[in-house]
Design an enzyme around this catalytic site. Sequence first.
Site, PDB file in Angstrom:
ATOM      1  N   CYS A 268      12.285 -94.582 -69.737  1.00 28.78           N
ATOM      2  CA  CYS A 268      12.130 -93.162 -69.405  1.00 28.78           C
ATOM      3  C   CYS A 268      12.902 -92.266 -70.364  1.00 28.78           C
ATOM      4  O   CYS A 268      12.457 -91.164 -70.692  1.00 28.78           O
ATOM      5  CB  CYS A 268      12.556 -92.892 -67.968  1.00 28.78           C
ATOM      6  SG  CYS A 268      14.256 -93.286 -67.594  1.00 28.78           S
ATOM      7  N   HIS A 404      17.585 -92.572 -63.587  1.00 24.95           N
ATOM      8  CA  HIS A 404      16.316 -92.074 -64.106  1.00 24.95           C
ATOM      9  C   HIS A 404      16.555 -90.791 -64.904  1.00 24.95           C
ATOM     10  O   HIS A 404      17.626 -90.178 -64.811  1.00 24.95           O
ATOM     11  CB  HIS A 404      15.365 -91.799 -62.943  1.00 24.95           C
ATOM     12  CG  HIS A 404      13.940 -91.579 -63.342  1.00 24.95           C
ATOM     13  ND1 HIS A 404      13.292 -92.343 -64.289  1.00 24.95           N
ATOM     14  CD2 HIS A 404      13.022 -90.665 -62.916  1.00 24.95           C
ATOM     15  CE1 HIS A 404      12.054 -91.925 -64.424  1.00 24.95           C
ATOM     16  NE2 HIS A 404      11.864 -90.902 -63.603  1.00 24.95           N
ATOM     17  N   ASP A 425       7.628 -86.093 -65.198  1.00 26.02           N
ATOM     18  CA  ASP A 425       8.259 -87.382 -64.909  1.00 26.02           C
ATOM     19  C   ASP A 425       7.509 -88.485 -65.661  1.00 26.02           C
ATOM     20  O   ASP A 425       6.300 -88.632 -65.482  1.00 26.02           O
ATOM     21  CB  ASP A 425       8.211 -87.648 -63.403  1.00 26.02           C
ATOM     22  CG  ASP A 425       9.096 -88.810 -62.979  1.00 26.02           C
ATOM     23  OD1 ASP A 425       9.327 -89.705 -63.798  1.00 26.02           O
ATOM     24  OD2 ASP A 425       9.560 -88.798 -61.828  1.00 26.02           O
TER      25      ASP A 425
END
Length: 493
Positions: A268, A404, A425
């Site tokens: 991520c 995250h 996201d």
Amino acid sequence: MSSDEDCRIVSSELSYSAVVSGQSKIISEQVPKFTCPMCPIVCEELCIMEAHIENEHLNGLEEQISDDNSKPFNSAVHACPLCNQTFKDTSLLEAHFNTEHDVLQNEESTSKAQTQLLSCPVCLSEFCSEELLAQHVNLHFSTDMSNDADEELARKLEQEERRIMQNKERDDFKRLQSMHGFDQGKNLNRQCDANLFRSVEKGNMSAVDYHEKRIMLKMSEKIGLDDGSSATLDITNHIRKLVVAQSALMCSAVDHYAASFGDSGWGCGYRNLQMLLSALLRNPRYADRLINLCPSTSSTSDNSIRVPSISRLQSAIEEAWKMGFDEQGCEQLGGKLSGTCKWIGATEIVTLLASCRIRYRLIDFHRPTSADGKLHPALFDWVKKYFEETSEFKPPLYFQHQGHSRTIIGIEERIQGKARLLILDPSCKSDQMRLLTNNSGSAQNNPAVTKKILVPMTALKAKQYQIACVDGGFVDDEQEYLQSRVVRSTRIP
């Protein structure tokens, strides 16, 4: 990160990518094993569990919904595979499933509950079973036990406590190895090959598609440019449809990059960096500063941007380390990212920007600022001021928190002072995001899409957050350039 929800973060928070008290970095805890909530399979790695759930269960659900949509309305009753609640409309079933069953989060909570220790109410010592706890508590109140029995029981309890501590330390070490990419050669190419092969085995992908995707990945890695397969271009214009235009403050054009076969569960940070670069490369001034990051990457007249691949970003951060940037971060990650699945965070993002002579700011929101100590109004105020500043070019914000990272592209002001962050996201799949680009309105009416894009303050439940942003300028002075090698942050409050 699907359920998206798994990266290294630095700051005083566990696994929070920050610089606190001299750029210290602390690693977050990760759950070592994951049990599938729909079958007895147990996996030690989050990415493998994600792939299993996607291939074994969720794909089947999507196919069922797709088949049912072809039937007349109300022609069948559709049951949720997790709670057996029934729905007459497949769209209601899909919305229920996405909003009520956060598979990986529930699994994490269950795993933690299963490993919870029991505390003695007298001395607060911890034990793994009720039997040992009861024996220990009896020692505090028993008067008729002999000294020998007392000593023997105390010795057994001490051995049990030592065993628990040793097991915990071993499990913690394994989690750290996995999070930092030291787990036996796991890397982007191997993970991609394994996940693609599983898709073929399950019948979700043809052999032709398998070989095509492998060839595209190799070509992408060779030239250092992302293949664009997970990108949704210029997503900001389409997200404006989800909000009231007069109440929304948004950044300049940006592309969304989703996690793919090779980086699911750990990539991520790289995907959010690609989103930031997709905005910067549209501006000729920033594109010139980034020319060394990938010589063939430049702004284009047709609004199509080719950003560096993950492997190229890994090597670029390594090059910055060799130039003396963020020595502590370099030491912590062993000076190597290429060929690994090591997580990166906000400090690596600003390290890359600084090495390209782009001025940055790193902001630590190290604790909640609401009266009840649970919410982050100071974070929302800072974001609002950032987007209110008048500028012809407004880059997005890199948004880091426990486990995250995401990208903030704007903020929406609502009635009675309530606001929502507009967030991209990487765990949102590309097919979900591309629903926003059509005119059917399916994305606007899909809670699974909108709940990840429109984020109210009550949804930010982590204790600490961090924002990295481009500070609207370039570092041309050599003294300032040398000073930028040390990563510094600002704490709020």
